[in-house]
Design an enzyme around this catalytic site. Structure first.
Site, PDB file in Angstrom:
ATOM      1  NE  ARG A 292      -6.691  11.397 -16.358  1.00 52.54           N
ATOM      2  CZ  ARG A 292      -7.581  10.586 -16.924  1.00 52.54           C
ATOM      3  NH1 ARG A 292      -8.705  10.345 -16.329  1.00 52.54           N
ATOM      4  NH2 ARG A 292      -7.331  10.063 -18.095  1.00 52.54           N
TER       5      ARG A 292
ATOM      6  NE  ARG B 141     -13.537  14.838 -15.096  1.00 48.74           N
ATOM      7  CZ  ARG B 141     -14.064  13.746 -15.631  1.00 48.74           C
ATOM      8  NH1 ARG B 141     -15.276  13.779 -16.116  1.00 48.74           N
ATOM      9  NH2 ARG B 141     -13.388  12.623 -15.665  1.00 48.74           N
TER      10      ARG B 141
ATOM     11  NE  ARG C  60     -11.552  21.780 -20.282  1.00 50.71           N
ATOM     12  CZ  ARG C  60     -12.109  20.582 -20.285  1.00 50.71           C
ATOM     13  NH1 ARG C  60     -11.603  19.627 -19.546  1.00 50.71           N
ATOM     14  NH2 ARG C  60     -13.139  20.319 -21.049  1.00 50.71           N
TER      15      ARG C  60
ATOM     16  CG  ASP D  83      -6.036  12.409 -23.100  1.00 50.92           C
ATOM     17  OD1 ASP D  83      -6.534  12.307 -21.963  1.00 50.92           O
ATOM     18  OD2 ASP D  83      -6.147  11.514 -23.962  1.00 50.92           O
TER      19      ASP D  83
ATOM     20  CE1 TYR E 257      -9.990   5.148 -24.690  1.00 51.42           C
ATOM     21  CE2 TYR E 257      -7.614   4.919 -24.399  1.00 51.42           C
ATOM     22  CZ  TYR E 257      -8.881   5.035 -23.867  1.00 51.42           C
ATOM     23  OH  TYR E 257      -9.057   5.045 -22.513  1.00 51.42           O
TER      24      TYR E 257
HETATM   25  C1  LIG Z   1      -6.251   6.020 -20.700  1.00 58.03           C
HETATM   26  C2  LIG Z   1      -5.792   7.456 -20.630  1.00 58.03           C
HETATM   27  C3  LIG Z   1      -6.405   8.581 -21.258  1.00 58.03           C
HETATM   28  N1  LIG Z   1      -5.664   9.678 -20.932  1.00 58.03           N
HETATM   29  C4  LIG Z   1      -4.625   9.335 -20.111  1.00 58.03           C
HETATM   30  C5  LIG Z   1      -4.664   7.938 -19.956  1.00 58.03           C
HETATM   31  C6  LIG Z   1      -3.665   7.148 -19.182  1.00 58.03           C
HETATM   32  C7  LIG Z   1      -3.904   7.280 -17.734  1.00 58.03           C
HETATM   33  C8  LIG Z   1      -5.072   6.484 -17.214  1.00 58.03           C
HETATM   34  O1  LIG Z   1      -5.025   5.264 -17.319  1.00 58.03           O
HETATM   35  O2  LIG Z   1      -5.993   7.119 -16.700  1.00 58.03           O
HETATM   36  C9  LIG Z   1      -3.559  10.182 -19.576  1.00 58.03           C
HETATM   37  C10 LIG Z   1      -3.913  11.487 -18.995  1.00 58.03           C
HETATM   38  N2  LIG Z   1      -5.014  12.245 -19.249  1.00 58.03           N
HETATM   39  C11 LIG Z   1      -4.940  13.410 -18.538  1.00 58.03           C
HETATM   40  C12 LIG Z   1      -3.719  13.421 -17.841  1.00 58.03           C
HETATM   41  C13 LIG Z   1      -3.279  14.659 -17.115  1.00 58.03           C
HETATM   42  C14 LIG Z   1      -2.342  14.709 -16.082  1.00 58.03           C
HETATM   43  C15 LIG Z   1      -2.773  14.177 -14.717  1.00 58.03           C
HETATM   44  O3  LIG Z   1      -2.653  12.963 -14.503  1.00 58.03           O
HETATM   45  O4  LIG Z   1      -3.121  14.997 -13.860  1.00 58.03           O
HETATM   46  C16 LIG Z   1      -3.080  12.202 -18.098  1.00 58.03           C
HETATM   47  C17 LIG Z   1      -1.747  11.690 -17.561  1.00 58.03           C
HETATM   48  C18 LIG Z   1      -5.920  14.494 -18.520  1.00 58.03           C
HETATM   49  C19 LIG Z   1      -7.343  14.150 -18.709  1.00 58.03           C
HETATM   50  N3  LIG Z   1      -7.869  13.324 -19.685  1.00 58.03           N
HETATM   51  C20 LIG Z   1      -9.223  13.319 -19.569  1.00 58.03           C
HETATM   52  C21 LIG Z   1      -9.625  14.159 -18.501  1.00 58.03           C
HETATM   53  C22 LIG Z   1     -11.055  14.421 -18.074  1.00 58.03           C
HETATM   54  C23 LIG Z   1     -11.712  15.349 -19.050  1.00 58.03           C
HETATM   55  C24 LIG Z   1     -12.167  16.670 -18.488  1.00 58.03           C
HETATM   56  O5  LIG Z   1     -11.701  17.137 -17.433  1.00 58.03           O
HETATM   57  O6  LIG Z   1     -12.994  17.283 -19.178  1.00 58.03           O
HETATM   58  C25 LIG Z   1      -8.446  14.692 -17.967  1.00 58.03           C
HETATM   59  C26 LIG Z   1      -8.314  15.689 -16.855  1.00 58.03           C
HETATM   60  C27 LIG Z   1     -10.129  12.582 -20.481  1.00 58.03           C
HETATM   61  C28 LIG Z   1      -9.787  11.172 -20.696  1.00 58.03           C
HETATM   62  N4  LIG Z   1      -8.739  10.741 -21.476  1.00 58.03           N
HETATM   63  C29 LIG Z   1      -8.681   9.372 -21.444  1.00 58.03           C
HETATM   64  C30 LIG Z   1      -9.729   8.919 -20.588  1.00 58.03           C
HETATM   65  C31 LIG Z   1     -10.036   7.468 -20.279  1.00 58.03           C
HETATM   66  C32 LIG Z   1     -10.404  10.042 -20.117  1.00 58.03           C
HETATM   67  C33 LIG Z   1     -11.498  10.102 -19.070  1.00 58.03           C
HETATM   68  C34 LIG Z   1     -12.866  10.368 -19.548  1.00 58.03           C
HETATM   69  C35 LIG Z   1     -13.662  11.043 -18.441  1.00 58.03           C
HETATM   70  O7  LIG Z   1     -13.724  10.531 -17.330  1.00 58.03           O
HETATM   71  O8  LIG Z   1     -14.186  12.114 -18.723  1.00 58.03           O
HETATM   72  C36 LIG Z   1      -7.616   8.581 -22.123  1.00 58.03           C
END
Ligand SMILES: Cc1c2[nH]c(c1CCC(=O)O)Cc1[nH]c(c(CCC(=O)O)c1C)Cc1[nH]c(c(CCC(=O)O)c1C)Cc1[nH]c(c(C)c1CCC(=O)O)C2
Length: 351
Positions: free
Chosen positions: A37, A41, A50, A86, A161
């Site tokens: 990540r 954010r 974004r 994602d 999910y």
């Molecule tokens: C479980 C999982 C997801 N997505 C992902 C996982 C596996 C990694 C982990 O265990 O964290 C994988 C993921 N998601 C995202 C990345 C981008 C690359 C990086 O790591 O920088 C990666 C590698 C972007 C994202 N994916 C997400 C965001 C945040 C949304 C935003 O910025 O609006 C980002 C940057 C959304 C997301 N997507 C998911 C979750 C739990 C969330 C968070 C919800 C939140 O906190 O808002 C599902």
């Protein structure tokens, strides 16, 4: 290798990078570092880009996804980009109604809970992956000798999910389905394995130099159930990389009890969360496995001297493995001061 001739690993752009060398079990003079990540954010430039674009739309807009992937590489000088996307993208591209609700995570319009729900899932048309291919191509062209890591969600985490309909604490419904209807379970996990495997393969063919399979929520399983009901499907996901010789990293949160079984599906590197020290992970794996991790994300908000002592301790313990890539034990919390991440990169690179 069956990678395209102009692939960054084949044409020599990234094969000698610190990251790829460490993933292959060598010890470069300087320990590589990147953060799960790292794009997202915690960065003001990300929040700015974004504005007005939904998360999954941003992932499917190649120019935007590429720029967001590059932001943390420029800012922190990390040793790799991780593709901005994602785990639910391939599910969405296969036609499942899913969105990401800010602050919550993926939410599925019609949760998948019955045999009929699973039967109704459609295969992923490879043509739908075009925005992914394009975004990766744009990104590797900009990254030059810095490798891009491709990634995908493992079948269990994806299925959680789909079954729960959104984030859940301990995947209760998902595990209940696993016990109650093994046939439906196997069909669902096979479907997840194939869409996620296709997503992974597309990223590698387009230029990713390594991959990470995220089984984020695997820690809710016993080792016995993992081996019996999940590992074969994770293997199937990776089988989509047949013939593509890129390093494979496997990671799950709370997976200390499962490290050995997760490694056994056929990966090169194990990611470790913060709950066990790297020397203990090395011991549980029986030695010889490159490790990635495992700074506690909670320490990103601690006073700098406390954080720095922790980084040095993690580096020390990582010396016991054949090689070590520094990372967090899970993703960067959104409230993290990005300067702290830059400081960690400087500290790791200066040792
Ligand atoms: C479980 C999982 C997801 N997505 C992902 C996982 C596996 C990694 C982990 O265990 O964290 C994988 C993921 N998601 C995202 C990345 C981008 C690359 C990086 O790591 O920088 C990666 C590698 C972007 C994202 N994916 C997400 C965001 C945040 C949304 C935003 O910025 O609006 C980002 C940057 C959304 C997301 N997507 C998911 C979750 C739990 C969330 C968070 C919800 C939140 O906190 O808002 C599902």
């Amino acid at each position: 290798m069956n990678l395209p001739a102009q692939h960054p690993l084949n044409d020599g752009r990234t094969a000698e990078s610190r990251l790829v060398r460490a993933y292959r079990g060598e010890r470069p003079e300087v320990t590589p570092v990147w953060f799960m990540r790292q794009a997202g954010r915690s960065l003001p430039e990300y929040r700015e880009l974004r504005v007005g674009t939904a998360m999954l739309d941003a992932c499917l807009t190649p120019e935007l996804a590429s720029e967001i992937t590059l932001q943390p590489v420029r800012r922190h000088g990390v040793d790799a980009g991780i593709f901005f996307s994602d785990i639910v993208i391939p599910v969405k591209l296969a036609g499942v109604g899913v969105e990401i609700v800010p602050g919550r995570g993926p939410v599925v319009e019609h949760p998948i809970r019955t045999a009929a729900d699973v039967l109704a899932l459609r295969p992923l048309d490879p043509a739908a992956l075009e925005p992914i291919t394009r975004a990766v191509e744009l990104t590797v062209a900009q990254l030059g000798s810095t490798p891009l890591i491709g990634f995908a969600g493992a079948p269990y985490t994806l299925a959680s999910y789909l079954v729960e309909g959104g984030p859940s604490k301990d995947q209760l419904r998902t595990r209940t389905l696993m016990y109650s209807d093994p046939h439906t379970w196997a069909a669902l996990l096979n479907w997840c394995a194939d869409v996620t495997g296709q997503f992974l393969r597309a990223q590698v063919l387009a230029g990713a130099s390594a991959v990470q399979l995220f089984d984020s929520w695997v820690g809710s399983l016993s080792e016995q159930q993992y081996v019996r009901r999940v590992a074969p499907h994770s293997k199937r996901a990776l089988s989509h990389l047949r013939g593509l010789d890129v390093p494979r990293v496997h990671f799950g949160v709370g997976s200390g009890e499962l490290l050995h079984a997760m490694h056994a599906i056929g990966v090169d590197v194990m990611g470790v969360d913060w709950r066990i020290p790297l020397d203990e992970a090395e011991r549980r794996l029986g030695g010889g496995v490159p490790l990635q991790g495992n700074l506690d994300p909670a320490l990103l908000g601690a006073p700098l001297p406390v954080l720095e002592a922790h980084v040095l301790d993690v580096l020390d313990r990582g010396m016991l493995a054949p090689s070590h890539v520094v990372n967090l034990g899970h993703g960067v919390p959104p409230e993290t001061d990005p300067d702290v991440l830059t400081r960690i990169v400087e500290l790791v690179h200066s040792r």
